[in-house]
Design an enzyme around this catalytic site. Structure first.
Site, PDB file in Angstrom:
ATOM      1  N   SER A  43       0.880  -1.184   0.000  1.00  0.00           N
ATOM      2  CA  SER A  43       0.000   0.000   0.000  1.00  0.00           C
ATOM      3  C   SER A  43       0.910   1.224   0.000  1.00  0.00           C
ATOM      4  O   SER A  43       2.130   1.093  -0.077  1.00  0.00           O
ATOM      5  CB  SER A  43      -0.896  -0.028   1.231  1.00  0.00           C
ATOM      6  OG  SER A  43      -0.061  -0.194   2.347  1.00  0.00           O
ATOM      7  N   LYS A  84      -0.328   9.787  -9.974  1.00  0.00           N
ATOM      8  CA  LYS A  84      -1.065   8.728  -9.271  1.00  0.00           C
ATOM      9  C   LYS A  84      -2.375   8.524 -10.042  1.00  0.00           C
ATOM     10  O   LYS A  84      -3.333   9.279  -9.891  1.00  0.00           O
ATOM     11  CB  LYS A  84      -1.347   9.115  -7.825  1.00  0.00           C
ATOM     12  CG  LYS A  84      -1.957   7.961  -7.033  1.00  0.00           C
ATOM     13  CD  LYS A  84      -2.066   8.252  -5.549  1.00  0.00           C
ATOM     14  CE  LYS A  84      -2.532   7.024  -4.775  1.00  0.00           C
ATOM     15  NZ  LYS A  84      -3.852   6.507  -5.243  1.00  0.00           N
TER      16      LYS A  84
HETATM   17  C1  LIG Z   1       5.310   0.136  -5.930  1.00  0.00           C
HETATM   18  C2  LIG Z   1       4.656   1.031  -4.909  1.00  0.00           C
HETATM   19  C3  LIG Z   1       4.250   0.225  -3.678  1.00  0.00           C
HETATM   20  C4  LIG Z   1       5.633   2.127  -4.479  1.00  0.00           C
HETATM   21  C5  LIG Z   1       3.449   1.670  -5.550  1.00  0.00           C
HETATM   22  N1  LIG Z   1       2.234   1.295  -5.139  1.00  0.00           N
HETATM   23  C6  LIG Z   1       1.133   1.830  -5.718  1.00  0.00           C
HETATM   24  N2  LIG Z   1      -0.081   1.400  -5.223  1.00  0.00           N
HETATM   25  C7  LIG Z   1      -0.084   0.809  -3.894  1.00  0.00           C
HETATM   26  C8  LIG Z   1      -1.369   1.132  -3.214  1.00  0.00           C
HETATM   27  N3  LIG Z   1      -2.500   0.740  -4.014  1.00  0.00           N
HETATM   28  C9  LIG Z   1      -3.656   0.366  -3.384  1.00  0.00           C
HETATM   29  N4  LIG Z   1      -4.734   0.064  -4.161  1.00  0.00           N
HETATM   30  C10 LIG Z   1      -5.888  -0.291  -3.552  1.00  0.00           C
HETATM   31  C11 LIG Z   1      -5.969  -0.349  -2.151  1.00  0.00           C
HETATM   32  C12 LIG Z   1      -4.834  -0.024  -1.404  1.00  0.00           C
HETATM   33  N5  LIG Z   1      -3.689   0.340  -2.033  1.00  0.00           N
HETATM   34  C13 LIG Z   1      -2.485   1.071  -5.431  1.00  0.00           C
HETATM   35  C14 LIG Z   1      -1.151   0.917  -6.059  1.00  0.00           C
HETATM   36  C15 LIG Z   1       1.251   2.778  -6.785  1.00  0.00           C
HETATM   37  C16 LIG Z   1       0.167   3.383  -7.450  1.00  0.00           C
HETATM   38  C17 LIG Z   1       0.424   4.290  -8.472  1.00  0.00           C
HETATM   39  C18 LIG Z   1      -0.733   4.914  -9.192  1.00  0.00           C
HETATM   40  N6  LIG Z   1      -1.966   4.701  -8.731  1.00  0.00           N
HETATM   41  O1  LIG Z   1      -0.528   5.571 -10.208  1.00  0.00           O
HETATM   42  C19 LIG Z   1       1.789   4.600  -8.810  1.00  0.00           C
HETATM   43  N7  LIG Z   1       2.075   5.486  -9.797  1.00  0.00           N
HETATM   44  N8  LIG Z   1       2.813   4.014  -8.143  1.00  0.00           N
HETATM   45  C20 LIG Z   1       2.579   3.119  -7.161  1.00  0.00           C
HETATM   46  N9  LIG Z   1       3.649   2.561  -6.555  1.00  0.00           N
END
Ligand SMILES: CC(C)(C)c1nc(N2CCN(c3ncccn3)CC2)c2cc(C(N)=O)c(N)nc2n1
Length: 338
Positions: A88, A122
């Site tokens: 997360s 994001k």
């Molecule tokens: C690889 C890491 C962990 C650093 C990471 N984690 C992400 N996320 C984690 C939480 N996520 C999540 N989704 C649903 C419920 C809880 N957490 C959704 C993805 C990222 C999401 C985006 C984006 N949205 O554009 C992004 N450019 N980089 C990310 N990088």
């Protein structure tokens, strides 16, 4: 890549030529946003390949663009355990939150030097993991609870922005690509128009539309929704060394033919982070997709490792969210029931 052996029959050679050319046009159109062929010509080649594959079912390879039209509905989605959990992200809202994040990182690295961060958008879609074996897409899964997701491979094959086979000569034996599936604002508006015309429920926002399209058991329906994808992370990597930084990882992903958003930068210190955030804030309305903030990641991988995680959220990354927009309730002209 899947080249026919010398002396292969000419229909096999022709099928390989068509597959390669159609995948190239897909890449130009959906990944580079530079169409290289009129749709009518693309359809003609597509139908020629479909005819060849119908006559020679053994021709059906997993990377054939004809596999993108979707098949019979699934009874349910199978669970998929992520070998490396999808984590997360901690959130920050104010300048002080960002300064505190930068300070924690510098303390954690025991450095007085400015830290270099990879800053990116994001996307407001849903996170998925794509597994490629020897460059061929073999499985796709939603993030789920981070440890276990749903197998959505059949649906992901219909997403034309996702390559069925990776390009180039730096292809690992196993690669887990993490990224976001999303729907552009324009495609969302067109979909809701179609929903209205068909007397069906409209989607509330592009994120719900993307999630709803990906959670379809009938991939022929998914194939009719224009979904996009941007890569932003990595899980398992076998057969090659991990790139030394996040920015190098994204450069490599672009070489492999994976869509990587160009709105990214490597910046230094809290000031660099805040400047990036403000710059994106000014562009936000004009972007073709919805974002709910930006994401900062310590760029060097050795520094990421050193910082590690706290309760599943990395210490090395932070999402910086925009203030929630007050619900823009457009005053719907009330239909007078006559
Ligand atoms: C690889 C890491 C962990 C650093 C990471 N984690 C992400 N996320 C984690 C939480 N996520 C999540 N989704 C649903 C419920 C809880 N957490 C959704 C993805 C990222 C999401 C985006 C984006 N949205 O554009 C992004 N450019 N980089 C990310 N990088």
């Amino acid at each position: 890549a899947g080249r026919p052996p010398a002396g292969a029959p000419d229909w096999l050679v022709r099928a390989h030529e068509l597959r390669t050319e159609l995948n190239r046009h897909n890449h130009n159109y959906y990944v580079l946003d530079q169409p290289s062929i009129p749709d009518s010509e693309y359809d003609r080649l597509f139908q020629e390949l479909q005819a060849l594959e119908t006559g020679h079912p053994e021709l059906l390879t997993p990377d054939s663009p004809t596999q993108r039209v979707g098949g019979a509905p699934l009874p349910q989605f199978d669970p998929v355990r992520h070998d490396i959990p999808m984590l997360s992200l901690g959130n920050g809202f104010t300048d002080e939150d960002i300064e505190a994040f930068d300070k924690r990182v510098m303390d954690g690295l025991e450095t007085l030097q400015e830290v270099r961060y990879a800053a990116e958008l994001k996307f407001d879609g849903l996170a998925i993991s794509l597994r490629y074996e020897n460059g061929v897409l073999v499985q796709a899964a939603t993030r789920g609870d981070g440890a276990t997701g749903e197998n959505v491979t059949a649906n992901i094959r219909t997403v034309r922005a996702i390559p069925l086979r990776l390009h180039g000569d730096r292809i690992p034996s196993v690669l887990d690509v993490r990224g976001e599936v999303l729907m552009y604002k324009q495609d969302f508006a067109r979909l809701n128009q179609r929903q209205r015309d068909a007397g069906q429920k409209e989607f509330a926002n592009p994120r719900n539309a993307a999630a709803g399209s990906l959670r379809q058991l009938d991939s022929r329906i998914t194939a009719q929704r224009t979904l996009r994808f941007f890569a932003y992370g990595i899980g398992v990597l076998e057969g090659m060394d991990m790139p030394a930084s996040h920015s190098a990882l994204l450069d490599w992903y672009q070489e492999l033919g994976l869509p990587v958003c160009k709105e990214r930068a490597v910046v230094s210190g809290a000031a660099g982070l805040l400047a990036f955030f403000r710059g994106i804030g000014e562009k936000r309305e004009a972007l073709p997709y919805e974002i709910d903030g930006v994401v900062y990641k310590v760029d060097r991988l050795d520094q990421q490792k050193h910082l590690g995680f706290v309760s599943r959220a990395p210490r090395f990354a932070l999402a910086h969210k925009f203030p929630a927009q007050e619900a823009l309730t457009a005053v719907q002209d009330i239909e007078v029931q006559v």
